[in-house]
Write an enzyme that holds these catalytic residues in place. Structure first.
Site, mmCIF file in Angstrom:
data_model
loop_
_atom_site.group_PDB
_atom_site.id
_atom_site.type_symbol
_atom_site.label_atom_id
_atom_site.label_comp_id
_atom_site.label_asym_id
_atom_site.label_seq_id
_atom_site.Cartn_x
_atom_site.Cartn_y
_atom_site.Cartn_z
ATOM 1 N N ASP A 47 -56.486 2.765 -10.559
ATOM 2 C CA ASP A 47 -55.112 2.627 -10.074
ATOM 3 C C ASP A 47 -54.688 3.882 -9.313
ATOM 4 O O ASP A 47 -55.158 4.981 -9.611
ATOM 5 C CB ASP A 47 -54.165 2.393 -11.272
ATOM 6 C CG ASP A 47 -52.803 1.876 -10.831
ATOM 7 O OD1 ASP A 47 -52.655 1.460 -9.669
ATOM 8 O OD2 ASP A 47 -51.873 1.901 -11.667
ATOM 9 N N TRP A 52 -52.068 7.732 -3.747
ATOM 10 C CA TRP A 52 -52.931 8.815 -3.237
ATOM 11 C C TRP A 52 -52.797 8.892 -1.710
ATOM 12 O O TRP A 52 -52.635 9.970 -1.147
ATOM 13 C CB TRP A 52 -54.384 8.539 -3.635
ATOM 14 C CG TRP A 52 -55.353 9.609 -3.227
ATOM 15 C CD1 TRP A 52 -55.799 10.662 -3.978
ATOM 16 C CD2 TRP A 52 -56.021 9.726 -1.954
ATOM 17 N NE1 TRP A 52 -56.684 11.425 -3.265
ATOM 18 C CE2 TRP A 52 -56.842 10.872 -2.015
ATOM 19 C CE3 TRP A 52 -56.004 8.988 -0.778
ATOM 20 C CZ2 TRP A 52 -57.637 11.290 -0.953
ATOM 21 C CZ3 TRP A 52 -56.797 9.403 0.303
ATOM 22 C CH2 TRP A 52 -57.602 10.541 0.200
ATOM 23 N N SER A 92 -57.070 -7.933 -9.039
ATOM 24 C CA SER A 92 -56.497 -8.806 -10.063
ATOM 25 C C SER A 92 -55.979 -10.099 -9.438
ATOM 26 O O SER A 92 -55.751 -10.169 -8.220
ATOM 27 C CB SER A 92 -55.346 -8.093 -10.782
ATOM 28 O OG SER A 92 -54.243 -7.978 -9.906
ATOM 29 N N ASN A 95 -53.076 -9.377 -7.484
ATOM 30 C CA ASN A 95 -53.252 -8.668 -6.203
ATOM 31 C C ASN A 95 -53.245 -9.609 -4.994
ATOM 32 O O ASN A 95 -53.051 -9.171 -3.855
ATOM 33 C CB ASN A 95 -54.554 -7.853 -6.198
ATOM 34 C CG ASN A 95 -54.487 -6.595 -7.034
ATOM 35 O OD1 ASN A 95 -55.502 -6.080 -7.500
ATOM 36 N ND2 ASN A 95 -53.286 -6.062 -7.244
ATOM 37 N N TRP A 96 -53.438 -10.926 -5.221
ATOM 38 C CA TRP A 96 -53.354 -11.874 -4.097
ATOM 39 C C TRP A 96 -51.964 -11.854 -3.471
ATOM 40 O O TRP A 96 -51.783 -12.290 -2.338
ATOM 41 C CB TRP A 96 -53.672 -13.305 -4.548
ATOM 42 C CG TRP A 96 -55.115 -13.561 -4.874
ATOM 43 C CD1 TRP A 96 -55.632 -13.870 -6.098
ATOM 44 C CD2 TRP A 96 -56.234 -13.570 -3.963
ATOM 45 N NE1 TRP A 96 -56.997 -14.045 -6.015
ATOM 46 C CE2 TRP A 96 -57.385 -13.866 -4.712
ATOM 47 C CE3 TRP A 96 -56.365 -13.335 -2.597
ATOM 48 C CZ2 TRP A 96 -58.661 -13.952 -4.147
ATOM 49 C CZ3 TRP A 96 -57.631 -13.418 -2.019
ATOM 50 C CH2 TRP A 96 -58.764 -13.722 -2.786
HETATM 51 C C1 FPP Z 1 -55.317 0.090 -7.276
HETATM 52 O O1 FPP Z 1 -54.568 0.975 -6.489
HETATM 53 C C2 FPP Z 1 -56.556 -0.310 -6.651
HETATM 54 C C3 FPP Z 1 -56.899 -1.576 -6.264
HETATM 55 C C4 FPP Z 1 -56.012 -2.732 -6.428
HETATM 56 C C5 FPP Z 1 -58.174 -1.873 -5.619
HETATM 57 C C6 FPP Z 1 -59.359 -1.132 -6.133
HETATM 58 C C7 FPP Z 1 -60.348 -1.072 -5.071
HETATM 59 C C8 FPP Z 1 -61.141 -0.029 -4.820
HETATM 60 C C9 FPP Z 1 -61.199 1.199 -5.599
HETATM 61 C C10 FPP Z 1 -61.981 -0.139 -3.622
HETATM 62 C C11 FPP Z 1 -63.421 -0.157 -3.862
HETATM 63 C C12 FPP Z 1 -63.888 -0.979 -4.988
HETATM 64 C C13 FPP Z 1 -65.035 -1.641 -4.973
HETATM 65 C C14 FPP Z 1 -65.492 -2.265 -6.216
HETATM 66 C C15 FPP Z 1 -65.840 -1.767 -3.769
HETATM 67 P P1 FPP Z 1 -53.167 0.494 -5.944
HETATM 68 O O2 FPP Z 1 -53.373 -0.073 -4.595
HETATM 69 O O3 FPP Z 1 -52.548 -0.421 -6.938
HETATM 70 O O4 FPP Z 1 -52.397 1.856 -5.864
HETATM 71 P P2 FPP Z 1 -50.831 2.094 -6.061
HETATM 72 O O5 FPP Z 1 -50.486 1.621 -7.445
HETATM 73 O O6 FPP Z 1 -50.706 3.580 -5.922
HETATM 74 O O7 FPP Z 1 -50.133 1.349 -4.971
#
Ligand code: FPP
Length: 276
Positions: A47, A52, A92, A95-96
């Site tokens: 997360d 970041w 998740s 996330n869609w």
């Molecule tokens: C959460 O950060 C991250 C995700 C929903 C996606 C995770 C994906 C990766 C780390 C990319 C690579 C993975 C693989 C397996 C190739 P967020 O977007 O929810 O961050 P935020 O809460 O700060 O908005």
């Protein structure tokens, strides 16, 4: 739209992290891990990619792209200390609902990462696996995953499971449907349903439950991840964002896990090793 397929922009400009990165400190952390008490299964809620990116003045997608390095670090560290299963919450069900541009970019990043990394994964004994509603993924994603899974199926050093289009409630609903169908067909006696029956009908069947669950970015929630399986997991949270996650974080999490007393409902004297 900013490119996420370039040289992983800004991969090196780490922000201040709570866990040290130097090689000597990394080795020191690793040497303190008790090899006989390493968790068999570690699950991670990755997360903070978006935050970041914001912190670095970049588009959210740059945060995701930089998260790939952290996936590599977590996997290498897990493999080095003998963890057998690493499960990552990569996308998740919820996330869609993100903007289409971000969903598409995440799917592209997944395909690109699997294509780029599969040779090295295979050479290092990694078995790739995926759980979730894989039928809902774009065709290119499903195919790339299936090829990677088939290619690495015989590997035994560590199983890397990507949870994709996954949510625990989705999984539990499916488990209940499967149990009901088997009961209706007469192959499952409802009176004989027990915890093993339930575990065996979940997408993680055949895997041990995670003993350690890590979440980055300072959030202290489970967010619909492996709800049944983490019943007894130790939880470890770090304020650091996922793109800053390094081997040292995993080593520190395992060290902290080894300091904890896991009582499983018993009292301390029942689980403590006998004094010499
Ligand atoms: C959460 O950060 C991250 C995700 C929903 C996606 C995770 C994906 C990766 C780390 C990319 C690579 C993975 C693989 C397996 C190739 P967020 O977007 O929810 O961050 P935020 O809460 O700060 O908005």
């Amino acid at each position: 739209m900013p490119s996420t397929t370039g040289p992983v922009a800004n991969a090196e400009h780490l922000s201040a992290c709570t866990v040290p990165h130097s090689e000597s400190l990394l080795q020191e952390l690793k040497s303190r891990i008790d090899a006989d008490r390493v968790p068999r299964h570690v699950a991670i809620i990755m997360d903070g990619n978006g935050r970041w990116a914001k912190q670095h003045g970049e588009h959210r997608l740059v945060g995701h792209a930089n998260g790939v390095r952290s996936v590599r670090e977590a996997l290498t560290a897990a493999r080095e200390i003998g963890i057998s299963y690493l499960t990552l919450y990569a996308f998740s069900t919820e996330n869609w609902n993100r903007p289409t541009e971000e969903v598409n970019a995440l799917m592209d990043l997944l395909v690109k990462t699997v294509v780029d990394e599969i040779d090295e994964l295979h050479e290092n004994g990694v078995r790739l696996h995926a759980i979730g509603d894989l039928a809902s993924l774009p065709e290119s994603c499903r195919q790339t995953l299936q090829q990677g899974i088939a290619r690495t199926a015989g590997n035994t050093r560590i199983t890397l499971t990507l949870a994709l289009s996954y949510s625990a409630r989705w999984e539990i609903v499916n488990m209940v449907k499967a149990a009901a169908q088997q009961a209706q067909a007469g192959t499952l006696d409802p009176e004989r349903i027990d915890e093993n029956t339930v575990s065996g009908l979940l997408s993680t069947h055949g895997m041990p439950d995670p003993e350690l669950l890590i979440r980055t970015s300072g959030e202290q929630r489970i967010s619909n991840f492996l709800l049944w399986q983490i019943a007894y997991a130790e939880l470890w949270f770090t304020p650091d964002f996922w793109p800053d996650f390094r081997k040292s974080h995993l080593f520190q999490a395992v060290l902290d896990y080894q300091q904890r007393e896991r009582r499983f409902g018993r009292i301390s004297e029942q689980v403590a090793p006998p004094t010499p």
